[in-house]
Scaffold this motif. Structure first.
Motif, PDB file in Angstrom:
ATOM      1  N   UNK A 418      44.424  53.007  41.493  1.00  0.00           N
ATOM      2  CA  UNK A 418      43.969  51.616  41.587  1.00  0.00           C
ATOM      3  C   UNK A 418      44.635  50.909  42.776  1.00  0.00           C
ATOM      4  N   UNK A 419      43.841  50.159  43.546  1.00  0.00           N
ATOM      5  CA  UNK A 419      44.389  49.497  44.731  1.00  0.00           C
ATOM      6  C   UNK A 419      45.362  48.376  44.372  1.00  0.00           C
ATOM      7  N   UNK A 420      45.324  47.953  43.123  1.00  0.00           N
ATOM      8  CA  UNK A 420      46.339  46.991  42.683  1.00  0.00           C
ATOM      9  C   UNK A 420      47.714  47.627  42.766  1.00  0.00           C
ATOM     10  N   UNK A 421      47.772  48.918  42.445  1.00  0.00           N
ATOM     11  CA  UNK A 421      49.039  49.655  42.481  1.00  0.00           C
ATOM     12  C   UNK A 421      49.327  50.194  43.877  1.00  0.00           C
ATOM     13  N   UNK A 422      48.300  50.736  44.543  1.00  0.00           N
ATOM     14  CA  UNK A 422      48.530  51.394  45.833  1.00  0.00           C
ATOM     15  C   UNK A 422      48.681  50.406  46.990  1.00  0.00           C
ATOM     16  N   UNK A 423      47.894  49.297  46.946  1.00  0.00           N
ATOM     17  CA  UNK A 423      47.902  48.344  48.060  1.00  0.00           C
ATOM     18  C   UNK A 423      48.463  46.976  47.686  1.00  0.00           C
ATOM     19  N   UNK A 424      48.653  46.779  46.389  1.00  0.00           N
ATOM     20  CA  UNK A 424      49.210  45.503  45.952  1.00  0.00           C
ATOM     21  C   UNK A 424      48.283  44.321  46.187  1.00  0.00           C
ATOM     22  N   UNK A 425      46.952  44.537  46.033  1.00  0.00           N
ATOM     23  CA  UNK A 425      45.986  43.456  46.231  1.00  0.00           C
ATOM     24  C   UNK A 425      45.127  43.276  44.979  1.00  0.00           C
ATOM     25  N   UNK A 426      44.597  42.087  44.806  1.00  0.00           N
ATOM     26  CA  UNK A 426      43.712  41.791  43.679  1.00  0.00           C
ATOM     27  C   UNK A 426      42.357  42.457  43.905  1.00  0.00           C
ATOM     28  N   UNK A 427      41.718  42.906  42.807  1.00  0.00           N
ATOM     29  CA  UNK A 427      40.398  43.540  42.941  1.00  0.00           C
ATOM     30  C   UNK A 427      39.441  43.022  41.857  1.00  0.00           C
ATOM     31  N   UNK A 428      39.402  43.686  40.723  1.00  0.00           N
ATOM     32  CA  UNK A 428      38.525  43.266  39.630  1.00  0.00           C
ATOM     33  C   UNK A 428      37.071  43.654  39.798  1.00  0.00           C
ATOM     34  N   UNK A 429      36.771  44.577  40.735  1.00  0.00           N
ATOM     35  CA  UNK A 429      35.388  45.001  40.965  1.00  0.00           C
ATOM     36  C   UNK A 429      34.765  45.624  39.722  1.00  0.00           C
ATOM     37  N   UNK A 430      35.527  46.430  39.025  1.00  0.00           N
ATOM     38  CA  UNK A 430      35.003  47.135  37.855  1.00  0.00           C
ATOM     39  C   UNK A 430      34.584  46.156  36.761  1.00  0.00           C
ATOM     40  N   UNK A 431      35.419  45.157  36.484  1.00  0.00           N
ATOM     41  CA  UNK A 431      35.106  44.182  35.445  1.00  0.00           C
ATOM     42  C   UNK A 431      33.945  43.288  35.863  1.00  0.00           C
ATOM     43  N   UNK A 432      33.898  42.973  37.147  1.00  0.00           N
ATOM     44  CA  UNK A 432      32.878  42.060  37.645  1.00  0.00           C
ATOM     45  C   UNK A 432      31.475  42.664  37.544  1.00  0.00           C
ATOM     46  N   UNK A 471      31.329  51.567  41.947  1.00  0.00           N
ATOM     47  CA  UNK A 471      31.650  50.390  42.754  1.00  0.00           C
ATOM     48  C   UNK A 471      33.147  50.194  42.982  1.00  0.00           C
ATOM     49  N   UNK A 472      33.961  51.083  42.438  1.00  0.00           N
ATOM     50  CA  UNK A 472      35.401  51.002  42.670  1.00  0.00           C
ATOM     51  C   UNK A 472      35.702  51.292  44.147  1.00  0.00           C
ATOM     52  N   UNK A 473      36.468  50.447  44.824  1.00  0.00           N
ATOM     53  CA  UNK A 473      36.741  50.641  46.249  1.00  0.00           C
ATOM     54  C   UNK A 473      37.740  51.750  46.566  1.00  0.00           C
ATOM     55  N   UNK A 474      38.419  52.274  45.557  1.00  0.00           N
ATOM     56  CA  UNK A 474      39.428  53.317  45.797  1.00  0.00           C
ATOM     57  C   UNK A 474      38.760  54.590  46.327  1.00  0.00           C
ATOM     58  N   UNK A 475      39.401  55.245  47.270  1.00  0.00           N
ATOM     59  CA  UNK A 475      38.901  56.475  47.888  1.00  0.00           C
ATOM     60  C   UNK A 475      40.040  57.491  48.002  1.00  0.00           C
ATOM     61  N   UNK A 476      39.746  58.811  47.931  1.00  0.00           N
ATOM     62  CA  UNK A 476      38.436  59.413  47.688  1.00  0.00           C
ATOM     63  C   UNK A 476      38.063  59.458  46.205  1.00  0.00           C
ATOM     64  N   UNK A 477      39.066  59.281  45.327  1.00  0.00           N
ATOM     65  CA  UNK A 477      38.794  59.257  43.894  1.00  0.00           C
ATOM     66  C   UNK A 477      38.834  57.830  43.388  1.00  0.00           C
ATOM     67  N   UNK A 478      37.858  57.480  42.558  1.00  0.00           N
ATOM     68  CA  UNK A 478      37.835  56.145  41.976  1.00  0.00           C
ATOM     69  C   UNK A 478      39.018  55.964  41.045  1.00  0.00           C
ATOM     70  N   UNK A 479      39.427  54.714  40.906  1.00  0.00           N
ATOM     71  CA  UNK A 479      40.538  54.413  39.996  1.00  0.00           C
ATOM     72  C   UNK A 479      40.054  54.321  38.555  1.00  0.00           C
ATOM     73  N   UNK A 480      38.737  54.359  38.376  1.00  0.00           N
ATOM     74  CA  UNK A 480      38.168  54.337  37.029  1.00  0.00           C
ATOM     75  C   UNK A 480      36.966  55.275  37.031  1.00  0.00           C
TER      76      UNK A 480
END
Length: 491
Positions: A418-432, A471-480
């Motif tokens: 999850x980019x929240x953990x790897x990049x320390x930024x807010x996301x919420x794409x999956x819930x949205x 729609x998860x922005x994480x690459x190459x594997x989705x965080x969900x």
């Protein structure tokens, strides 16, 4: 006249069935979807008693009309044989049937179906084999032509056409389709209907029934001069002109022999009891024809897809398929067991999937059978196309309302990706983008409400559509990602 009628109907069936695998808009299925449902093996797997009974009755009355008119692989063999023997007026000879091989392959097919080895049964189903050939080699050409038209239409400010992605869904399936095509091509080019009368289990079953058919090709021994023209024209190699006998288990009622006979000694009529054979002089003269033919090899190329870029600055890395403990089968398939037992791997559902979610499996026991993955899209709740086109009952027809309540899997969050953990930024794409509201964002630190939020999945509400994974922005594997369920359930 009989031959012309048969050819006309066969061509219409062949074009219509082929269009089912080429058309990605759903238009062809609205008008011609019934052509897939009347195929023999899909009708049996779907337990469609009316169609099975109709095909049996047709065979018992008219003979193997199914093989020469309805079966797309059979008609394809006729087309190949026509070009293969184009330079020879009389290209064939009578040969005894290989009954032992026919029944061994039929037994293998039946055992594979009973044992649930779908990949082995799919290899022998003629309709499914044709479907894989059309999906692997004809559909890409069809899509390239469509994209070319869309390109020119766009520049003329017209939206009559729209482009579609051309991509390799499964290399193993394509290789198998190519191997089957080569085998069928060689057999049909050299010997006409050898595949139908030696390998195909449908041909074996219908061949057994056609022995008892009411209408048969008959030889009038009083008119026959044993010129051997009929046998040399028979692509099923089933006419023994010397003994005035026809192997009705192999005859596909193509009526070529009737057209070729110059003494009207062959006719298609109600079968009569055999009469005593009369002694007739046999004309020992033979005519020899020599010709040459060239086979033009065509190589299908898979169009290279351009890499997508983010704002024209950085290339977006393609997603990779996650390791799933349980594969995902489409809504309406009831679960893995039901789907595996009924699917013929004909690729019809793969051809019509507008979201590029379905693709052939690479697993040994489920080889070529479709499964779901969400790297290129997700299973939209409003789409039920796969359930509408499946001819074998592997995917039961469902409504859009029913689909929104069918749970085919559940989402699993992988914290390390999850980019929240790897990049320390807010996301919420999956819930949205979750259509069932099964994902909620909660503070990463329970003691700090202002901390970055992470997703929490409500497994009871998740339907496994894959919107979050796609729609998860994480690459190459989705965080969900979505984990499949052995049995589907309604929530």
């Amino acid at each position: 006249m009989l031959r012309k009628i048969r050819l006309t109907i066969a061509i219409l069936f062949f074009i219509g069935t082929t269009l089912l695998f080429l058309d990605f808009t759903g238009t062809a299925h609205a008008w011609l979807g019934w052509m897939a449902k009347i195929q023999f093996i899909p009708a049996i797997l779907a337990l469609n008693v009316a169609i099975i009974a109709a095909l049996v009755i047709i065979t018992l009355i008219f003979g193997r009309i199914y093989c020469s008119v309805i079966c797309p692989l059979g008609v394809m063999q006729d087309i190949i044989a026509r070009f293969g023997k184009r330079g020879k007026k009389l290209p064939y000879n009578y040969s005894p049937a290989k009954q032992w091989l026919r029944y061994i392959l039929l037994a293998v097919f039946v055992i594979a179906c009973v044992a649930g080895i779908g990949s082995l049964a799919a290899l022998l189903d003629p309709y499914a084999s044709f479907g894989r050939i059309a999906n692997s080699f004809l559909q890409p050409v069809y899509l390239w032509c469509n994209n070319l038209l869309a390109y020119f239409a766009e520049r003329a400010d017209s939206y009559a056409f729209y482009s579609a992605d051309v991509w390799l869904r499964s290399l193993p399936t394509m290789i198998i389709a190519a191997a089957v095509l080569v085998i069928v091509f060689i057999l049909a080019w050299r010997n006409g209907r050898s595949y139908c009368n030696t390998i195909c289990p449908v041909g074996t079953v219908l061949g057994f029934l056609s022995r008892f058919s009411l209408m048969k090709i008959s030889i009038d021994e009083d008119k026959c001069i044993s010129c051997n023209l009929c046998a040399r024209k028979c692509k099923a190699a089933c006419i023994d002109s010397k003994n005035h006998k026809i192997d009705y288990s192999r005859c596909v009622d193509c009526f070529d022999c009737i057209d070729e006979c110059t003494h009207n000694a062959i006719s298609y009529r109600i079968a009569r009891r055999p009469v005593e054979k009369k002694e007739k002089a046999i004309d020992s003269s033979r005519r020899t024809f020599v010709s040459t033919a060239a086979i033009v090899a065509t190589t299908g190329l898979i169009e290279a897809q351009e890499k997508k870029v983010d704002g024209g600055l950085a290339a977006i890395e393609d997603k990779k398929i996650p390791e799933r403990a349980t594969r995902i089968t489409p809504p309406g398939s009831l679960g893995i067991k039901h789907f595996s037992q009924h699917c013929t791997a004909c690729q019809l559902c793969v051809s019509v999937c507008p979201n590029q979610v379905l693709r052939p499996s690479g697993g040994l026991l489920t080889l070529m059978q479709p499964e779901m993955s969400y790297e290129r899209g997700y299973c939209r709740p409003e789409c039920v196309k796969c359930s509408e086109v499946c001819p074998a009952g592997a995917i039961k027809p469902i409504t859009k309302e029913e689909k929104t309540a069918i749970q085919i899997g559940h989402a699993v969050w992988v914290r390390a990706n999850c980019i929240v953990e790897t990049d320390g930024v807010e996301c919420g794409n999956c819930a949205r983008h979750c259509p069932s509201g099964a994902i909620q964002m909660v503070p990463r630190d329970a003691n700090d409400p202002k901390s970055l939020k992470i997703p929490v999945v409500n497994i009871e509400r998740c339907i496994g559509c894959g919107a979050c994974e796609n729609l998860c922005p994480a690459r190459p594997f989705s965080a969900i990602y979505v984990e499949g369920h052995e049995r589907h359930r309604t929530i």
